[in-house]
Scaffold this active site. Structure first.
Site, PDB file in Angstrom:
ATOM      1  N   LYS A  28      68.209  33.712  35.378  1.00  0.00           N
ATOM      2  CA  LYS A  28      67.204  33.251  36.395  1.00  0.00           C
ATOM      3  C   LYS A  28      67.012  31.982  36.483  1.00  0.00           C
ATOM      4  O   LYS A  28      67.146  31.286  35.327  1.00  0.00           O
ATOM      5  CB  LYS A  28      65.865  34.145  35.521  1.00  0.00           C
ATOM      6  CG  LYS A  28      64.581  33.780  36.652  1.00  0.00           C
ATOM      7  CD  LYS A  28      63.229  34.452  36.088  1.00  0.00           C
ATOM      8  CE  LYS A  28      62.156  34.604  36.966  1.00  0.00           C
ATOM      9  NZ  LYS A  28      61.142  35.304  36.054  1.00  0.00           N
ATOM     10  N   SER A  68      58.872  38.729  39.332  1.00  0.00           N
ATOM     11  CA  SER A  68      59.539  37.666  39.873  1.00  0.00           C
ATOM     12  C   SER A  68      61.091  37.707  39.509  1.00  0.00           C
ATOM     13  O   SER A  68      61.876  36.932  40.243  1.00  0.00           O
ATOM     14  CB  SER A  68      58.878  36.463  39.210  1.00  0.00           C
ATOM     15  OG  SER A  68      59.089  36.302  37.994  1.00  0.00           O
ATOM     16  N   SER A 111      57.202  40.811  35.050  1.00  0.00           N
ATOM     17  CA  SER A 111      58.381  40.271  36.005  1.00  0.00           C
ATOM     18  C   SER A 111      59.780  40.657  35.511  1.00  0.00           C
ATOM     19  O   SER A 111      60.566  40.285  36.266  1.00  0.00           O
ATOM     20  CB  SER A 111      58.336  38.647  36.040  1.00  0.00           C
ATOM     21  OG  SER A 111      57.322  38.081  36.869  1.00  0.00           O
TER      22      SER A 111
END
Lengths: 95, 494
Positions: B81, B161, B185
């Site tokens: 990420k 996310s 997330s």
């Protein structure tokens, strides 16, 4: 909880975010909606409890007071939009 | 479409076996994953791809293998990420304000991964500063869910996310992606994309070098295609770090050992507060199936109550924005990131932040600033922290009676990328089942367990007591085995 335009403008100033005049009213509406939804927390009786700031019940450890790293000035300013001689440069603040 | 004989699509366990047997080299493995990423460009899963670095890391890995030096993730292609600082590789947090940021240091979690032999394939797309549940807040456009409804071809949200991370794993572009989870997330996008996602106990992984959103909640974790893979990756990521005082100094168990352990006689808690009139029937049914599968494995179901569940989400929306408003104060156009120049420093701050942050990030900084401001601090922030204690105490009481808690991961399946844009609160409700464990700092896993009527994946969540990730893997493996979830998304490229 209803926030007015003036409150939104003053919060925006506190957190240094420029918001255009025409955006203040819609933002006030949005934030008011969120805060009204949050208001349900008032129903909870918290009189007998302490605030929880950390979920980890760990003791802070002592460590030796020694240098871990250093002499990294060029790394530190490496991403600065403007720098000279390893100083961050900003507009003049003192006349 | 998958390519014939491509090594993309292998799991971590299969890669480990294949490399040990000399079936292929890391160089071949990495090349196939680079090609898989090319076939999956339309998913917008990466913000930055690093094929040259990957080839370089692969060649070093092959050298190590020739010397019989295999790390626990030797040669495994990993997407990270874009919230983890990677030395010399642009790290944006999916924000315009960090568009040109190139860290001069490496996050602890990624350092651990490279130490275990993993190979970086690229930096995954995400919601801006990890604030969002759909990926629409990314400054680089949303990642797209590899799954489509059977009835139409609309682009669906991968969740957020860590949406890019989940989409890449789901599509077979990488076997492993690393995400972060503040209120759901990792787990919510894993559920939306039909893959496994783990949020470990707060303190299990170091937060050093991970761009901060809400420091008392943020935790890194793995997204994989199997529970077994998640166990291997989490073990490699975890561990104490003296540079993060909230990282806990306790041994990291060999999580793999727990996969095969029986759950006979153990107790699974079913919290009644997670059942509401608005919960879709098919999700309620899947939840019931999950309980039934555990019973068939010899576990006992126990009805439990977590009375403050409904207050977890609203208290989260005080605590998380408050911490975010403080953490994001550092983006001022002076030390790093973009700058909108002005002759007044004050104006320069406001203009830089006004144009560098997207609408959701601004909204949360504003809420955070408001609830921390003079006159409101006690009424909002302290009050929310007290509610947070009640949420933790609910779980503490429950874990006196049960070994693990079973819930749905999300209250709905994935939705169209254009839906839910107007109402922030409707978007926040996506995390209603994941936020309570976050507020209590507890470990939780989402396991894909079935398909909705429209053909989209649905996940079930297991929540364990603090530092009992082992139990997530022990029970998660039973869930995975019983659910037999094997369908691949329409955009699968492995």
């Amino acid at each position: 909880m209803d926030l007015d335009k003036e409150t939104v403008a003053s919060v925006a100033k506190l957190c240094r975010i420029e918001i255009q005049e025409q955006d203040l009213t819609p933002m006030a509406q949005e934030l008011s909606n969120i805060l009204s939804w949050i208001e349900q927390l008032r129903e909870v009786d918290v009189s007998s409890c302490e605030p929880l700031s950390s979920v980890v019940e760990a003791e802070l450890k002592m460590r030796d007071d020694t240098v871990m790293d250093g002499d990294l000035a060029e790394d530190v300013v490496g991403n600065a939009p403007d720098s000279t001689n390893n100083y961050f440069l900003v507009p003049k603040v003192i006349e | 479409m998958g390519a014939k004989n491509s090594l993309a699509g292998l799991t971590v366990v299969e890669i480990r076996d294949g490399l040990r047997n000399g079936d292929f080299t890391v160089g071949e493995l990495v090349d196939d994953h680079i090609h898989a990423a090319e076939r999956a460009k339309n998913l917008n899963g990466y913000i930055t791809e690093t094929p040259d670095l990957a080839k370089d890391m692969a060649s070093k890995s092959d050298d190590k293998i020739s010397r019989q030096e295999l790390g626990s993730l030797e040669g495994v292609p990993v997407a990270v990420k874009d919230l983890f600082c990677t030395k010399g590789i642009r790290t944006t947090a999916a924000s315009k304000i960090l568009d040109n940021f190139v860290p001069t240091y490496e996050s602890r979690v990624t350092e651990n991964l490279w130490g275990a032999g993993a190979v970086l394939m690229g930096k995954a797309n995400m919601d801006e500063f990890a604030m969002g549940s759909s990926n629409i807040t990314s400054a680089y456009g949303p990642a797209i869910n590899p799954w489509k409804r059977e009835s139409d071809g609309d682009d669906l949200a991968p969740g957020g996310s860590s949406g890019g991370s989940a989409a890449l794993v789901s599509a077979g572009v990488v076997p492993v992606a690393i995400g972060t989870d503040t209120g759901g997330s990792i787990r919510q996008p894993a559920a939306f994309c039909g893959v496994v996602g783990v949020k470990p106990t707060y303190g299990r992984c170091s937060r050093w070098g991970t761009i901060a959103f809400a420091s008392s909640l943020d935790q890194a974790g793995p997204i994989t295609r199997s529970v077994h893979d998640a166990a291997i990756v989490l073990e490699a990521m975890s561990g104490h770090d003296r540079r993060d005082t909230t990282s806990v100094d306790r041994p990291v168990p060999q999580f793999e050992k727990f996969l095969s352990q029986s759950i006979k006689g153990l107790k699974v808690g079913i919290p009644k507060e997670y059942l509401s009139d608005s919960l879709p029937t098919e999700i309620n049914k899947l939840w019931g199936d999950g309980g039934q599968w555990f019973k068939e494995s010899g576990a006992e179901l126990v009805d439990i109550s977590l009375p403050h569940t409904k207050y977890a989400l609203p208290s989260y929306y005080i605590v998380a924005p408050a911490e975010a408003s403080s953490n994001l104060a550092r983006y001022d156009g002076v030390k790093y990131g973009m700058r909108v120049s002005d002759k007044s420093l004050e104006q320069q701050y406001s203009k830089t932040r006004g144009s560098g942050f997207g609408p959701e990030v601004k909204r949360r900084i504003m809420i955070g600033t408001y609830v921390l401001s003079a006159g409101y601090y006690d009424a909002y922030y302290i009050h929310a922290q007290k509610v947070r204690r009640l949420i933790l105490e609910d779980f503490n009481s429950a874990f006196k009676k049960v070994d693990i808690i079973l819930t749905p991961t999300t209250p709905n399946e994935s939705f169209g990328l254009r839906d839910k844009l107007d109402d922030p609160v409707a978007m926040y409700l996506n995390d209603i089942f994941t936020v309570p464990a976050s507020m209590a700092g507890l470990p939780a896993i989402s396991v894909p367990c079935g398909l909705s009527g429209t053909g989209l994946p649905l996940g079930l969540q297991l929540i364990g007591p603090a530092f009992e990730e082992s139990r997530l893997f022990q029970f998660g493996e039973k869930l995975e085995r019983a659910a037999e979830f094997s369908k691949q998304p329409s955009s699968y490229v492995g």
